[in-house]
Design a protein around this motif. Structure first.
Motif, PDB file in Angstrom:
ATOM      1  N   CYS A 121      -5.167   2.276  -3.933  1.00 33.88           N
ATOM      2  CA  CYS A 121      -3.664   2.188  -4.213  1.00 33.88           C
ATOM      3  C   CYS A 121      -3.445   0.487  -4.212  1.00 33.88           C
ATOM      4  O   CYS A 121      -4.158  -0.093  -3.271  1.00 33.88           O
ATOM      5  N   ILE A 157       3.898  -0.452  -7.653  1.00 34.45           N
ATOM      6  CA  ILE A 157       2.575   0.313  -7.099  1.00 34.45           C
ATOM      7  C   ILE A 157       1.796   1.201  -8.112  1.00 34.45           C
ATOM      8  O   ILE A 157       2.466   1.991  -8.674  1.00 34.45           O
ATOM      9  N   ARG A 185      -2.783  -6.238  -0.476  1.00 32.06           N
ATOM     10  CA  ARG A 185      -2.172  -5.500  -1.336  1.00 32.06           C
ATOM     11  C   ARG A 185      -3.153  -4.303  -1.924  1.00 32.06           C
ATOM     12  O   ARG A 185      -2.532  -3.667  -2.785  1.00 32.06           O
ATOM     13  N   TRP A 219       4.609   1.823  -0.005  1.00 24.81           N
ATOM     14  CA  TRP A 219       4.959   0.351   0.694  1.00 24.81           C
ATOM     15  C   TRP A 219       6.164   0.387   0.968  1.00 24.81           C
ATOM     16  O   TRP A 219       7.168   0.729   0.511  1.00 24.81           O
ATOM     17  N   LEU A 244       1.827  -0.533   4.261  1.00 27.70           N
ATOM     18  CA  LEU A 244       1.195   0.310   3.470  1.00 27.70           C
ATOM     19  C   LEU A 244       0.889   1.646   4.061  1.00 27.70           C
ATOM     20  O   LEU A 244       0.825   1.712   4.966  1.00 27.70           O
ATOM     21  N   VAL A 285      -0.436  -2.776  -4.693  1.00 27.74           N
ATOM     22  CA  VAL A 285       0.873  -3.201  -4.768  1.00 27.74           C
ATOM     23  C   VAL A 285       0.816  -4.406  -5.625  1.00 27.74           C
ATOM     24  O   VAL A 285       0.145  -5.374  -5.351  1.00 27.74           O
ATOM     25  N   ARG A 323      -8.042  -1.219   4.692  1.00 25.38           N
ATOM     26  CA  ARG A 323      -7.229  -2.205   3.689  1.00 25.38           C
ATOM     27  C   ARG A 323      -7.931  -3.516   3.753  1.00 25.38           C
ATOM     28  O   ARG A 323      -8.054  -4.486   4.627  1.00 25.38           O
ATOM     29  N   CYS A 330       0.761   7.044  -1.973  1.00 24.04           N
ATOM     30  CA  CYS A 330       0.674   5.825  -1.563  1.00 24.04           C
ATOM     31  C   CYS A 330       2.176   5.092  -1.407  1.00 24.04           C
ATOM     32  O   CYS A 330       2.632   5.413  -2.740  1.00 24.04           O
TER      33      CYS A 330
END
Lengths: 114, 113
Positions: free
Chosen positions: B23, B4, B72, B93, B33, B25, B68, B91
């Motif tokens: 952020c 991440i 990811r 996940w 998230l 991932v 978002r 951040c």
């Protein structure tokens, strides 16, 4: 209203001895608990967790104990090492699939003395 | 393995200026998230979480918003920063399959002057 409480802002322990970090919670809906370790200016690192169906979970030097009736959990570190010096956060989740965010305590700063 | 990323690592912004923290991932699909903030002397406070593209849940009323745009990618924004927005933004996940552990990024230290 704080739902997860870590009442000791700091704890000093001698190297090689046991470190015991405590955490209390008030929300009966919490059923999964986690401990994180955090160094300054870094993100928290997951350490160990426990489900409410258990009263103990062990991983190497780290053991977490859960007392549901008292709404209390503790993290034991044995033996304590200099690298364990960090801030430790207790966190809780209401379960239900895991999508919800975690509720964190304010943290306990553990200092391991040589 | 999953990683991440957050950027920038540190940011100093004047009051009233906009904000965008990013952020991302890698190594997983359809993650949950999260955005957290750690203010000075306090624990981590959940700000937003997302279970999918375009789906945002807000935990506290505030001067910030989240988006978002991709599976990811998670963005934290503000149109006008306040002094009280200063803090360490994290951040995180988690896996959608009912695993409760969340994994955190390195964080962004935001100072609003």
């Amino acid at each position: 209203d704080q739902q997860v409480k870590q009442n000791s802002p700091s704890l000093s322990v001698q190297e090689g001895r046991i470190s015991i970090l405590n955490c209390d919670y008030t929300n009966s809906m919490f059923d999964y608990f986690l401990w994180y370790k955090k160094y300054p200016a870094e993100g928290p690192t997951f350490l160990i967790s426990i489900s409410s169906i258990k009263d103990k979970n062990e991983d190497g030097r780290f053991t977490v104990f859960l007392n549901k009736s008292a709404k209390h959990l503790s993290l034991h570190i044995v033996p304590s090492q200099p690298g364990d010096s960090a801030v430790y956060f207790c966190a809780a989740s209401p379960g239900g699939g895991g999508a919800d965010g975690l509720t964190f305590g304010k943290g306990t700063h553990l200092i391991i003395q040589p | 393995s999953q990683t991440i990323h957050q950027w920038p690592a540190t940011l100093v912004q004047p009051v009233g200026s906009p904000l965008s923290l990013e952020c991302t991932v890698e190594g997983t699909s359809n993650p949950n998230l999260y955005w957290y903030r750690q203010a000075a002397g306090r624990g981590l406070q959940l700000l937003f979480y997302s279970v999918g593209i375009g789906q945002i849940s807000s935990e506290v009323p505030q001067n910030l918003s989240a988006s978002r745009p991709q599976d990811r990618q998670f963005i934290l924004s503000s149109k006008k920063l306040l002094l009280s927005d200063s803090g360490f933004y994290l951040c995180a996940w988690s896996n959608l399959a009912g695993v409760y552990e969340q994994f955190f990024g390195p964080g962004t230290r935001l100072t609003v002057l």
